[in-house]
Write a protein that holds these residues in place. Structure first.
Motif, mmCIF file in Angstrom:
data_model
loop_
_atom_site.group_PDB
_atom_site.id
_atom_site.type_symbol
_atom_site.label_atom_id
_atom_site.label_comp_id
_atom_site.label_asym_id
_atom_site.label_seq_id
_atom_site.Cartn_x
_atom_site.Cartn_y
_atom_site.Cartn_z
ATOM 1 N N LYS A 63 31.365 54.921 6.099
ATOM 2 C CA LYS A 63 32.476 54.379 6.725
ATOM 3 C C LYS A 63 32.694 54.814 7.982
ATOM 4 O O LYS A 63 33.042 54.145 8.851
ATOM 5 C CB LYS A 63 33.956 54.441 5.830
ATOM 6 C CG LYS A 63 34.923 53.301 6.517
ATOM 7 C CD LYS A 63 36.145 53.670 5.787
ATOM 8 C CE LYS A 63 37.545 52.790 6.377
ATOM 9 N NZ LYS A 63 37.614 53.273 7.732
ATOM 10 N N ASN A 64 32.480 56.070 7.965
ATOM 11 C CA ASN A 64 32.484 56.900 9.403
ATOM 12 C C ASN A 64 31.580 56.466 10.258
ATOM 13 O O ASN A 64 31.734 56.312 11.335
ATOM 14 C CB ASN A 64 32.361 58.255 9.192
ATOM 15 C CG ASN A 64 33.487 58.973 8.568
ATOM 16 O OD1 ASN A 64 34.730 58.213 8.356
ATOM 17 N ND2 ASN A 64 33.481 60.298 7.942
ATOM 18 N N VAL A 65 30.401 56.024 9.942
ATOM 19 C CA VAL A 65 29.244 55.784 10.673
ATOM 20 C C VAL A 65 29.517 54.245 11.163
ATOM 21 O O VAL A 65 29.314 54.048 12.431
ATOM 22 C CB VAL A 65 27.733 55.367 9.921
ATOM 23 C CG1 VAL A 65 26.810 54.787 10.797
ATOM 24 C CG2 VAL A 65 27.533 56.844 9.374
ATOM 25 N N TYR B 217 21.713 61.290 11.538
ATOM 26 C CA TYR B 217 21.237 61.979 10.242
ATOM 27 C C TYR B 217 22.185 61.662 9.268
ATOM 28 O O TYR B 217 23.489 61.721 9.223
ATOM 29 C CB TYR B 217 21.031 63.211 10.274
ATOM 30 C CG TYR B 217 19.915 63.615 11.322
ATOM 31 C CD1 TYR B 217 18.805 63.969 11.107
ATOM 32 C CD2 TYR B 217 20.091 63.794 12.731
ATOM 33 C CE1 TYR B 217 17.802 64.389 11.899
ATOM 34 C CE2 TYR B 217 19.269 63.968 13.693
ATOM 35 C CZ TYR B 217 17.928 64.397 13.187
ATOM 36 O OH TYR B 217 16.905 64.862 13.816
ATOM 37 N N VAL B 218 21.714 61.331 7.924
ATOM 38 C CA VAL B 218 22.742 61.025 6.992
ATOM 39 C C VAL B 218 22.214 61.659 5.695
ATOM 40 O O VAL B 218 21.244 62.160 5.774
ATOM 41 C CB VAL B 218 22.991 59.432 6.877
ATOM 42 C CG1 VAL B 218 23.639 58.865 7.686
ATOM 43 C CG2 VAL B 218 21.821 58.829 6.189
ATOM 44 N N GLY C 46 29.568 51.621 14.975
ATOM 45 C CA GLY C 46 29.444 49.833 14.813
ATOM 46 C C GLY C 46 28.762 49.500 13.567
ATOM 47 O O GLY C 46 27.790 50.317 13.152
ATOM 48 N N HIS C 47 29.031 48.140 13.294
ATOM 49 C CA HIS C 47 28.423 47.744 12.010
ATOM 50 C C HIS C 47 26.876 47.444 12.100
ATOM 51 O O HIS C 47 26.069 47.499 11.122
ATOM 52 C CB HIS C 47 29.193 46.289 11.684
ATOM 53 C CG HIS C 47 30.216 46.528 11.195
ATOM 54 N ND1 HIS C 47 30.570 46.884 9.642
ATOM 55 C CD2 HIS C 47 31.705 46.372 11.583
ATOM 56 C CE1 HIS C 47 31.761 47.134 9.505
ATOM 57 N NE2 HIS C 47 32.472 46.815 10.666
#
Length: 293
Positions: free
Chosen positions: A174-176, A252-253, A181-182
């Motif tokens: 959600k933070n991304v 990075y995730v 943006g989507h």
């Protein structure tokens, strides 16, 4: 080997369609040899005739590696080889002007029917996969998930073959979306699925379970093996660099994963609940973790 991507699935379907058409033509030519006594194709008299036809040439090349471990594909290969061996026997009898035993002709037709059934079973399976693919990520949707999991659960009951489930959730997704943006969120999902697919086998089933949640069913896999694969998925997700703008900025995730068995003693719903709890334990434990229940 990696899990299927849409282009690969469509390629497999196209090859199966070619095989169905070419073998129908081949069968008609064989009937002309048996009934009208026209000269046979010399390739059909070779000991490796099953490797000489159009399907056989594809079956025994690296292009077919995508599905080489698929049980139906293996059975199809056996029936295909047996059919060509019996066809050679039929042709040899015709050329020797001898009668054809009904048992041999029936056995030939049995193998031909097995091939036909397996051809269409494979095509139906892969066509269903294409139809149920998520258009963004290429993972399967939940539309056919329950039926496929029920099928795998029933197989585990019959054969006592172990299967496992993995639930994966991208951390702080959600933070991304809120920060970048989507469009960047969609890119992240797509790249993550591609990374996962390089770890999975072609017959592992990858479903987009929710927005950023994915469920993986791993047939013929012990809990220990599934944990090892889950750790590898966690690693490749954390290692990926996602470039999201023209300036070359990188994102990075990480992901949190839960693992459980698709236990024949419990329902599919119980297994999904269990793997979901394991995934949330990974979340609450600090994220970028694998937890097993």
């Amino acid at each position: 080997m990696t899990a299927f991507i849409p282009q690969q699935l469509r390629f497999v379907i196209a090859e199966i369609d070619k095989a169905i058409d070419s073998h129908q033509q081949w069968y008609q030519n064989l009937l002309r040899v048996l009934v009208s006594r026209v000269s046979p194709d010399e390739k059909d008299r070779l000991d490796d005739a099953h490797q000489q036809c159009q399907f056989g040439q594809w079956y025994h090349t690296p292009q077919a590696d995508l599905i080489q471990d698929h049980p139906t594909f293996i059975s199809l290969g056996v029936a295909h080889e047996n059919m060509h061996k019996r066809a050679k026997q039929l042709i040899d009898l015709v050329l020797a002007k001898q009668s054809i035993p009904v048992e041999l002709f029936d056995a030939f037709n049995d193998d031909l029917e097995k091939m036909r059934v397996q051809f269409y079973a494979l095509r139906h399976e892969f066509a269903d996969l294409v139809q149920n693919l998520d258009p963004l990520t290429g993972a399967q949707t939940r539309a056919g998930m329950q039926a496929e999991l029920n099928k795998e659960h029933a197989l585990a009951k019959r054969s006592q073959q172990p299967s496992a489930l993995v639930m994966l959730d991208i951390d702080h997704f959600k933070n991304v979306n809120d920060r970048y943006g989507h469009a960047v969120g969609d890119l992240l999902l797509t790249k993550t699925v591609q990374s996962i697919q390089h770890v999975l086998r072609p017959y592992d089933q990858l479903y987009r379970y929710g927005g950023e949640e994915f469920l993986i069913c791993m047939p013929n896999t012990t809990l220990e093996q599934a944990q090892h694969v889950a750790e590898r998925m966690r690693e490749v997700i954390a290692e990926q660099k996602i470039t999201y703008d023209k300036a070359g900025s990188e994102l990075y995730v990480t992901a949190s994963l839960g693992v459980t068995s698709l236990d024949p003693a419990h329902s599919v719903e119980d297994a999904i609940n269990m793997v979901d709890k394991a995934m949330y334990e990974a979340k609450s434990g600090g994220r970028n973790l694998v937890r097993v229940r």
